[in-house]
Design a protein around this motif. Structure first.
Motif, mmCIF file in Angstrom:
data_model
loop_
_atom_site.group_PDB
_atom_site.id
_atom_site.type_symbol
_atom_site.label_atom_id
_atom_site.label_comp_id
_atom_site.label_asym_id
_atom_site.label_seq_id
_atom_site.Cartn_x
_atom_site.Cartn_y
_atom_site.Cartn_z
ATOM 1 N N TYR A 62 92.149 50.940 41.641
ATOM 2 C CA TYR A 62 91.980 52.214 42.342
ATOM 3 C C TYR A 62 91.243 51.944 43.646
ATOM 4 O O TYR A 62 90.090 51.499 43.643
ATOM 5 N N LEU A 63 91.902 52.213 44.771
ATOM 6 C CA LEU A 63 91.326 51.930 46.082
ATOM 7 C C LEU A 63 90.297 53.000 46.466
ATOM 8 O O LEU A 63 90.313 54.110 45.931
ATOM 9 N N PRO A 64 89.390 52.689 47.407
ATOM 10 C CA PRO A 64 88.247 53.581 47.678
ATOM 11 C C PRO A 64 88.645 54.993 48.091
ATOM 12 O O PRO A 64 89.435 55.187 49.017
ATOM 13 N N CYS A 65 88.086 55.959 47.389
ATOM 14 C CA CYS A 65 88.276 57.374 47.728
ATOM 15 C C CYS A 65 86.980 58.145 47.480
ATOM 16 O O CYS A 65 86.509 58.873 48.341
ATOM 17 N N PHE A 66 86.412 57.979 46.287
ATOM 18 C CA PHE A 66 85.113 58.549 45.927
ATOM 19 C C PHE A 66 84.299 57.465 45.233
ATOM 20 O O PHE A 66 84.845 56.687 44.457
ATOM 21 N N VAL A 92 83.743 53.623 47.794
ATOM 22 C CA VAL A 92 83.704 53.733 49.252
ATOM 23 C C VAL A 92 82.491 52.982 49.786
ATOM 24 O O VAL A 92 82.577 52.222 50.754
ATOM 25 N N THR A 93 81.343 53.185 49.148
ATOM 26 C CA THR A 93 80.116 52.495 49.543
ATOM 27 C C THR A 93 80.212 51.029 49.141
ATOM 28 O O THR A 93 80.460 50.712 47.975
ATOM 29 N N GLN A 94 80.031 50.150 50.110
ATOM 30 C CA GLN A 94 80.181 48.721 49.870
ATOM 31 C C GLN A 94 78.809 48.044 49.757
ATOM 32 O O GLN A 94 77.852 48.420 50.437
ATOM 33 N N CYS A 128 84.126 48.013 41.867
ATOM 34 C CA CYS A 128 84.137 47.042 42.962
ATOM 35 C C CYS A 128 83.395 47.629 44.157
ATOM 36 O O CYS A 128 83.754 48.701 44.650
ATOM 37 N N GLN A 129 82.369 46.918 44.616
ATOM 38 C CA GLN A 129 81.583 47.362 45.762
ATOM 39 C C GLN A 129 81.785 46.466 46.984
ATOM 40 O O GLN A 129 81.050 46.577 47.966
ATOM 41 N N ASP A 130 82.781 45.587 46.899
ATOM 42 C CA ASP A 130 83.147 44.735 48.030
ATOM 43 C C ASP A 130 84.645 44.468 47.933
ATOM 44 O O ASP A 130 85.084 43.574 47.212
ATOM 45 N N THR A 131 85.437 45.254 48.648
ATOM 46 C CA THR A 131 86.891 45.125 48.525
ATOM 47 C C THR A 131 87.394 43.774 49.024
ATOM 48 O O THR A 131 88.485 43.346 48.646
ATOM 49 N N GLU A 132 86.598 43.086 49.848
ATOM 50 C CA GLU A 132 87.010 41.753 50.285
ATOM 51 C C GLU A 132 86.945 40.743 49.141
ATOM 52 O O GLU A 132 87.509 39.646 49.251
ATOM 53 N N TYR A 181 82.167 56.016 42.372
ATOM 54 C CA TYR A 181 82.289 56.338 40.951
ATOM 55 C C TYR A 181 81.121 57.181 40.454
ATOM 56 O O TYR A 181 81.307 58.150 39.717
ATOM 57 N N GLN A 182 79.907 56.831 40.838
ATOM 58 C CA GLN A 182 78.742 57.508 40.284
ATOM 59 C C GLN A 182 78.477 58.861 40.934
ATOM 60 O O GLN A 182 77.807 59.706 40.351
ATOM 61 N N VAL A 183 78.985 59.081 42.142
ATOM 62 C CA VAL A 183 78.706 60.340 42.839
ATOM 63 C C VAL A 183 79.563 61.465 42.280
ATOM 64 O O VAL A 183 79.080 62.563 42.009
ATOM 65 N N HIS A 184 80.847 61.211 42.134
ATOM 66 C CA HIS A 184 81.761 62.192 41.561
ATOM 67 C C HIS A 184 82.222 61.689 40.194
ATOM 68 O O HIS A 184 82.360 60.492 39.981
ATOM 69 N N ARG A 185 82.471 62.595 39.282
ATOM 70 C CA ARG A 185 83.055 62.204 38.003
ATOM 71 C C ARG A 185 84.185 63.193 37.727
ATOM 72 O O ARG A 185 84.103 64.029 36.841
ATOM 73 N N GLN A 186 85.229 63.051 38.556
ATOM 74 C CA GLN A 186 86.345 63.974 38.479
ATOM 75 C C GLN A 186 87.535 63.294 37.803
ATOM 76 O O GLN A 186 87.369 62.312 37.079
ATOM 77 N N ARG A 187 88.713 63.805 38.042
ATOM 78 C CA ARG A 187 89.913 63.351 37.336
ATOM 79 C C ARG A 187 90.144 61.835 37.434
ATOM 80 O O ARG A 187 90.343 61.187 36.396
ATOM 81 N N PRO A 188 90.140 61.225 38.632
ATOM 82 C CA PRO A 188 90.423 59.778 38.668
ATOM 83 C C PRO A 188 89.419 58.959 37.871
ATOM 84 O O PRO A 188 89.802 58.064 37.103
ATOM 85 N N GLN A 189 88.132 59.256 38.058
ATOM 86 C CA GLN A 189 87.115 58.502 37.332
ATOM 87 C C GLN A 189 87.274 58.661 35.824
ATOM 88 O O GLN A 189 87.174 57.687 35.068
ATOM 89 N N GLN A 190 87.516 59.885 35.387
ATOM 90 C CA GLN A 190 87.603 60.140 33.951
ATOM 91 C C GLN A 190 88.840 59.480 33.335
ATOM 92 O O GLN A 190 88.752 58.824 32.286
ATOM 93 N N LEU A 191 89.990 59.655 33.966
ATOM 94 C CA LEU A 191 91.204 59.060 33.406
ATOM 95 C C LEU A 191 91.101 57.541 33.359
ATOM 96 O O LEU A 191 91.449 56.909 32.349
ATOM 97 N N LEU A 192 90.621 56.941 34.437
ATOM 98 C CA LEU A 192 90.562 55.483 34.490
ATOM 99 C C LEU A 192 89.527 54.938 33.513
ATOM 100 O O LEU A 192 89.761 53.921 32.847
#
Length: 353
Positions: free
Chosen positions: A13-17, A45-47, A63-67, A19-30
């Motif tokens: 799942y690429l950066p959008c929100f 999003v925060t690296q 993942c906190q470093d997409t590189e 994980y710890q700030v929002h706990r909406q549909r993507p976070q819950q399903l994954l």
């Protein structure tokens, strides 16, 4: 035909929100798919390159470093953010899942340019509401209605005797009010009906209204003269059951228009899991829930709120709402998606042999 054991690539799942700030549909399903054995990499999003991966369980990493991602390996790509369609060529995608949680109209109109491409790129398309499903189904052969849900075990703590994380003293003092406390959590956004909130708060000055969630518009500023309405901003997901245990009822005061007609409010399921009486404006997905009171006018909304406080807090009704939420859990949704992923992956794998 496939003769070797099935090896599923990790879901990415690429950066959008964060994980710890929002706990909406993507976070819950994954997260719940990870509990079923899928490996999941959720990109924040925060690296933080000093801590590229934070492990939440044996199958879920933030993942906190997409590189630091290995771009040479295959992934199951999970898309919610339309612009990431343009990034797909940079990944070895063995499967693409597009999850449609909102309509691309009104506030979300800027994302409409990617919507059809997001659908056509996918092997599986998930839709959060009936309206989104009916719009999408003619465009793709593998479209599935997967409504939102609740993390039942988390929110059921509100009516259990287990100790809960305690918020700061200011929040505790606010929730010690002896008068009824009416709660809300979620995005404090432009689709809230601020005129409705003003009316019910002004008509019931003895009620305390507490709104929890990130404020993304100026609506609350227009209600700053109401002393019984409190906008707390974000609070930790872990603290929501504590707040729910102090609420007497919960509300979904959405405007009625295209964005909200296509919405399936996560908070509705969470409120029920916490045992709370729920009052909502007239949304199509809310109409499906017999334990939610629907106010089709401001006066009816207020009347339902009053009646819910008097009639809907018995142990029997609390248990009935929780039973509904338990049937509408993220675990149940994840199990359905698991079956769709495996059958689609096997079909692609076998057809390539």
């Amino acid at each position: 035909m496939m003769t070797e054991p099935l090896t599923m690539p990790p879901i990415l799942y690429l950066p959008c929100f964060d994980y710890q700030v929002h706990r909406q549909r993507p976070q819950q399903l994954l997260y719940h798919l990870s509990l079923l054995g899928f490996n999941v990499i959720y990109c924040n999003v925060t690296q933080d390159r000093e801590h590229p991966f934070v492990i939440l369980n044996d199958h879920f990493a933030v993942c906190q470093d997409t590189e630091a991602l290995d771009l040479g390996r295959p992934y199951v790509m999970w898309l919610t953010h339309g612009p990431y369609v343009d990034s797909l060529p940079g990944f070895n995608a063995s499967l693409i899942i597009s999850d449609l949680a909102d309509t691309t109209e009104e506030e979300f109109a800027p994302f409409a340019v990617w919507e059809d491409r997001k659908i056509q790129a996918a092997d599986i398309v998930l839709c959060a509401s009936r309206i989104i499903y009916e719009t999408t189904a003619p465009k793709h052969p593998q479209v599935h209605l997967v409504r939102n849900a609740a993390d039942y075990a988390h929110f059921a703590q509100a009516v259990q005797k287990t100790p809960l994380p305690i918020p700061d003293e200011k929040d505790q003092q606010l929730c010690r009010a002896t008068e009824p406390i009416i709660g809300f959590w979620g995005a404090v956004a432009s689709w809230l009906d601020y005129s409705l909130i003003r009316m019910i708060a002004a008509e019931r000055p003895q009620y305390t209204f507490i709104f929890i969630g990130q404020i993304t518009c100026h609506g609350p500023d227009s209600l700053s003269d109401l002393p019984n309405v409190h906008w707390l901003g974000n609070r930790d997901y872990e603290s929501l059951p504590w707040f729910a245990s102090h609420f007497d009822a919960a509300i979904i005061p959405f405007e009625i228009r295209k964005v909200t007609n296509a919405a399936n409010p996560v908070k509705m399921y969470e409120y029920m899991a916490a045992g709370l009486p729920v009052i909502s404006t007239d949304l199509p997905e809310v109409r499906l829930q017999k334990h939610v009171r629907i106010g089709r006018s401001p006066a009816q909304f207020l009347r339902h709120l009053d009646e819910a406080l008097l009639q809907d807090r018995s142990p029997e009704l609390i248990q009935a709402r929780q039973a509904t939420a338990q049937e509408e859990s993220w675990t149940q949704r994840a199990e359905f998606i698991k079956e769709r992923i495996i059958e689609t992956f096997l079909r692609k794998y076998e057809s390539s042999d």
